[in-house]
Design an enzyme around this catalytic site. Structure first.
Site, PDB file in Angstrom:
ATOM      1  N   ASP A  91      33.661  43.924  28.442  1.00  0.00           N
ATOM      2  CA  ASP A  91      32.680  42.880  28.710  1.00  0.00           C
ATOM      3  C   ASP A  91      31.312  43.407  28.288  1.00  0.00           C
ATOM      4  O   ASP A  91      31.181  44.553  27.859  1.00  0.00           O
ATOM      5  CB  ASP A  91      32.716  42.447  30.165  1.00  0.00           C
ATOM      6  N   ASP A 263      41.317  37.635  32.342  1.00  0.00           N
ATOM      7  CA  ASP A 263      41.236  38.960  32.953  1.00  0.00           C
ATOM      8  C   ASP A 263      40.874  38.742  34.410  1.00  0.00           C
ATOM      9  O   ASP A 263      40.273  37.730  34.757  1.00  0.00           O
ATOM     10  CB  ASP A 263      40.152  39.825  32.305  1.00  0.00           C
TER      11      ASP A 263
END
Length: 368
Positions: A91, A263
RNA sequence: GCGGGUGUAGCGUAGCGGUUAACGCGUCUGGUUGUGGCCCAGAAGACCGUGGGUUCGAAUCCCACCACUCGCC
């Protein structure tokens, strides 16, 4: 590289695909366990492979602060460092800056924040986030975005005036060609803002599109509605990634609405807190009802040799093995669910599968 | 044996004459969605060591006994 082939379509709008990365092909829809600090807590890469994991997410914010992205780079990159040779995703650090940092200051150029570890001052910009993610070397990297509170229309609208230029700056800053940069559609729970955000990003021809700013306090019904709005406006031939979502009923409902990648910390966090995901809900293993329960969590669990009574004991005694076993179980449960959904899509029977799966879960409420 | 101290929920403690005895841990029940092995919310649980006394009123003051504990023979 980074082609996305759609291999099967379901009447519902769900699809199966193959996303090509330098470390292998992702069969979608796919769920990525989260390995914040270059480890999926309590599990080894070997365990993840045996459970059937194909993609692992790791965190830019955490690795930047500790041990440092340049150290990871110097030691051969994140794959080598953590000994995971499959596809990795990082991320951008944006979310953690907003969720973990106490003091932070946002401006049009970036975010200044303090470390949750030692209070030291740091600054992320789109350029620095990309530089860090290039040092880490994941296969999929994420644009630096702002994750605003989803219900505040004026704030969310203004936030897009940062997130959108930041995406273009991420694109411009990116140098490595062996990493796929995904944009992140924001816009809270508002249809016009979501459509505006998607319309801005679609022409940028990114290898994938994420949906951010959901599962952050809005109701499930609101989240599902956003997915339905975005379904027709996101590029059909690109993977769609719903960030941070991992409750079983949400995975099913989101795949029905065209999502390809997920996720979530949920399976491993619940494991460390003593909760097991099972068909129809979850079991809080602290509960006394399991004190003498000799059954396994489920017949097909990777830890079916252990009784609920034993697992309850491990949880109550705060034993490390409780974290390990329940993490194996919960991650395995979600990965099995994804496998079942991929097969259901290929058989063009996802709606029936979903109806059967969801019958035991409560209906989503408008306000929660 | 003599002298001192302490006995309050499973454990550790607060309260020291005045509503319904408080807090932490533990126990029980929920919650946990781009990760701080946490955290949050709620509940159950106490013949205040035993017996007597003083008082309108005692966990609280007095006496005896019991238990634990420290010191001295």
């Amino acid at each position: 590289m980074f082609e996305f082939d759609i291999t099967a379509n379901d009447d519902s709008g769900a699809r199966c695909g193959r996303f090509h990365t330098p470390h292998g092909i992702l069969e979608t829809p796919v769920f990525a366990p989260v390995g914040t600090a270059a480890t999926v807590k309590a599990l080894q890469p070997r365990d993840l492979r045996e459970l059937g994991a194909s993609l692992v997410l790791s965190n830019t914010y955490h690795l930047y602060l500790r041990p440092g992205d340049t150290l990871v780079r110097d030691l051969g990159g994140l794959h080598q460092f953590m000994q995971w040779d499959g596809p990795l995703l990082t991320d951008s650090g944006g979310f953690q800056v907003f969720s973990l940092s106490q003091t932070r200051k946002i401006d049009q150029d970036g975010v200044t924040f303090r470390s949750h570890i030692d209070g030291s001052a740091h600054r992320f910009t789109p350029e620095s986030s990309i530089a860090i993610q290039e040092n880490l070397g994941a296969d999929i990297i994420m644009a630096f975005d702002e994750c605003p509170p989803p219900n505040d229309y004026d704030y969310v609208k203004q936030s897009l005036t940062r997130t959108h230029p930041w995406l273009e700056r991420c694109q411009a800053a990116k140098q490595r060609s062996d990493q796929a940069l995904f944009g992140i559609v924001q816009g809270g729970i508002f249809r016009d803002l979501r459509e505006e955000s998607a319309a801005f990003m679609a022409p940028l021809d990114l290898p994938g599109y994420a949906i951010g700013g959901l599962a952050v306090g809005e109701s499930k019904a609101e989240m599902y509605r956003v997915l339905e709005w975005l379904q027709p406006v996101l590029p059909r031939h690109k993977p769609r990634y719903l960030m941070g979502v991992g409750a079983p009923e949400d995975l099913v409902n989101a795949v029905l609405r065209g999502i390809d990648i997920f996720d979530c910390v949920l399976p491993t966090r619940l494991a460390r807190h003593g909760t097991a995901l099972v068909r129809g809900g979850k079991l809080n293993l602290r509960n006394r009802q399991f004190e003498r329960d000799e059954r396994p969590l489920s017949e097909d669990s990777p830890i079916a040799q252990y009784s609920r009574a034993y697992l309850r004991h491990l949880v109550k005694a705060n034993e490390i093995l409780a974290h390990v076993l329940l993490s194996l179980h919960n991650v395995g449960f979600l990965l099995d669910l994804m496998t079942e959904m991929r097969q259901a899509i290929r058989d063009n029977r996802l709606r029936a599968f979903a109806a059967d799966f969801l019958v035991e879960y409560p209906e989503p409420q408008e306000q929660e």
